[in-house]
Design a protein around this motif. Sequence first.
Motif, mmCIF file in Angstrom:
data_model
loop_
_atom_site.group_PDB
_atom_site.id
_atom_site.type_symbol
_atom_site.label_atom_id
_atom_site.label_comp_id
_atom_site.label_asym_id
_atom_site.label_seq_id
_atom_site.Cartn_x
_atom_site.Cartn_y
_atom_site.Cartn_z
ATOM 1 N N ARG A 200 0.683 -0.982 -0.172
ATOM 2 C CA ARG A 200 0.163 0.002 0.252
ATOM 3 C C ARG A 200 0.666 1.302 -0.238
ATOM 4 N N MET A 201 1.596 1.088 0.931
ATOM 5 C CA MET A 201 2.867 2.644 0.892
ATOM 6 C C MET A 201 3.667 2.434 -0.202
ATOM 7 N N VAL A 202 3.766 1.363 -1.317
ATOM 8 C CA VAL A 202 4.863 1.616 -2.384
ATOM 9 C C VAL A 202 3.535 2.188 -3.393
ATOM 10 N N ARG A 203 2.387 1.568 -3.337
ATOM 11 C CA ARG A 203 1.812 2.048 -4.522
ATOM 12 C C ARG A 203 1.240 3.892 -4.626
ATOM 13 N N LYS A 204 1.618 4.069 -2.991
ATOM 14 C CA LYS A 204 1.261 5.524 -2.483
ATOM 15 C C LYS A 204 1.971 6.278 -2.986
ATOM 16 N N LEU A 205 3.274 5.708 -3.100
ATOM 17 C CA LEU A 205 4.827 6.709 -3.171
ATOM 18 C C LEU A 205 4.832 6.792 -5.066
ATOM 19 N N GLN A 206 3.945 5.635 -4.911
ATOM 20 C CA GLN A 206 4.830 5.502 -6.770
ATOM 21 C C GLN A 206 2.969 4.657 -7.344
ATOM 22 N N PRO A 207 2.476 5.872 -7.779
ATOM 23 C CA PRO A 207 1.292 5.210 -8.173
ATOM 24 C C PRO A 207 1.065 4.222 -9.034
ATOM 25 N N ASP A 208 2.201 4.903 -9.855
ATOM 26 C CA ASP A 208 2.304 3.910 -11.460
ATOM 27 C C ASP A 208 3.498 3.011 -10.959
ATOM 28 N N ILE A 209 3.441 2.672 -10.183
ATOM 29 C CA ILE A 209 4.275 1.299 -10.259
ATOM 30 C C ILE A 209 4.153 -0.236 -11.126
ATOM 31 N N VAL A 210 4.693 -1.266 -11.450
ATOM 32 C CA VAL A 210 4.174 -2.701 -11.284
ATOM 33 C C VAL A 210 4.620 -3.702 -10.610
ATOM 34 N N VAL A 211 3.817 -3.767 -9.283
ATOM 35 C CA VAL A 211 5.296 -5.192 -8.893
ATOM 36 C C VAL A 211 5.230 -6.455 -8.574
ATOM 37 N N ASN A 212 5.541 -7.357 -8.688
ATOM 38 C CA ASN A 212 5.894 -8.394 -9.444
ATOM 39 C C ASN A 212 5.497 -9.594 -7.639
ATOM 40 N N ASP A 213 4.975 -10.743 -7.748
ATOM 41 C CA ASP A 213 5.031 -11.323 -6.920
ATOM 42 C C ASP A 213 5.223 -12.333 -5.790
ATOM 43 N N ARG A 214 6.124 -11.434 -5.582
ATOM 44 C CA ARG A 214 7.719 -12.390 -4.230
ATOM 45 C C ARG A 214 7.633 -11.768 -2.972
ATOM 46 N N SER A 215 6.434 -10.766 -2.753
ATOM 47 C CA SER A 215 6.369 -10.289 -1.188
ATOM 48 C C SER A 215 4.679 -10.878 -0.822
ATOM 49 N N GLN A 216 4.891 -12.751 -1.230
ATOM 50 C CA GLN A 216 3.234 -13.815 -0.753
ATOM 51 C C GLN A 216 2.477 -12.459 -1.281
ATOM 52 N N MET A 217 2.313 -11.314 -2.005
ATOM 53 C CA MET A 217 1.164 -11.527 -2.076
ATOM 54 C C MET A 217 1.243 -11.472 -3.817
ATOM 55 N N PRO A 218 -0.136 -11.613 -4.916
ATOM 56 C CA PRO A 218 -0.056 -11.361 -5.977
ATOM 57 C C PRO A 218 0.279 -10.591 -6.709
#
Length: 431
Positions: A200-218
């Motif tokens: 949630r923090m990542v997306r707040k700071l970087q609203p356009d970012i693409v995130v992979n699945d290895r933080s145990q979240m899809p």
Amino acid sequence: MAGKLSKKARAELADRKRRMAWWHEARFGMFVHWGLYSVVGRHEWVQNNEQIPRDQYEALARKFKPKRNCARQWAKLAKKAGMKYMVLTTKHHEGYCLWDTATTDYNAAKTGPGRDLVAEYVAACRGEGLKVGFYFSMMDWHHRDGFKCCKSEPARKRFVKYIHAQVRELMTKFGAIDVLWYDVSYPLNAKTWESAKLNRMVRKLQPDIVVNDRSQMPEDFGTPEESIVAAGAGRAWEACMTFNGSWGWVDTTDDAWHGARDVVLMLRQCVAGGGNLLLNIGPKPDGSVPVQAVERLTKVGKWMDVYGKKCVYGPRPRSDGLCDVGNMIVWTRGRNPKRVFAWCNTWPNGEVGMGWFKGKVKRVKLLTPQGAKPVKFTQTPRRLVITGLPKACPDKAVGIAILQIDCASRPTRKMGIHTENAVVWWGDYDY
Ligand code: GLC
């Protein structure tokens, strides 16, 4: 289907589509594994594999002497190869940070090179117009709580705070970041990492970012490793592959490296399954790229210059319903649903036939470095036969040329076995 989703879920899907448009377009990226393990040159897991004592391993930082702005060579090479983004190990499992972090002195600016290597990398990517990706290992062999965190709650709290603070820095210090590529989340789980909060923090700071699945979240995409296996329909995926069997720099023989042709075949497989390819280079400790990678990626780039735009980049339907025979010719689809591409992995000797081709063919063109050339064909219900092809493969870079086949409707194939005049169907080919 979309009608059944909640408003929130629909908004999430739409947002993902927006954020990932460039990523699907890009198709091909460069992974860069680089850290203190590069100084040893025996795989990036060397600290753990050889159980190197902590102080001995830390001392490697003094021997880590990268050439200034060596990342420019990576970025230039990536661009030349037709790659559109890069992902650098900002911190691998060893815990050594390549950026100037306030969270620990075990970083490239304060211990060793005396420079922020992530800042150099980001500038290099942007200089070549490439999207910027950060790999970040959640597992950390250097932090005192890196393992204790699964046994003691105070240790977990300290460690999770440390990891979240590092991710926050990465998401705030370098401008817009395009990809966050988490790795190994051992020894905690999504709950104890507080991954949902982290992202949630990542997306707040970087609203356009693409995130992979290895933080145990899809999150946005799956990450098959050292194998090219498509995720289920509708799910984005990116296969990450080593070039020579190790992510970190290892001085292997030439034979250990995938050839340029292998890389093109990997790309073809990714295109067929609707995924991306993230191909690794492990720079040497001085940051220079091994010659084998330069040589191969230069050839891949020559090939991509001819075929990339039409046959590789961009979202396109998966190859479902097409099938490959004997690996001579392998199929992918065009952006245009009435178009397919036949990748000639083995160059046919003047003529080639394709059984069970369904869909009225209007035109066939041979794509070559000199342009697209119309070729002759005949079609019967059972066979499409393309004739008048040159004796030698027109692609000299890797020996894979492509036939573009345009049809009156969306073409399909069913694979079968001839028994006299009948055909025994094998059923639909599921990619
Ligand atoms: C693995 C390995 C690692 C490598 C990575 C790349 O999880 O632990 O060394 O960085 O995958 O996908």
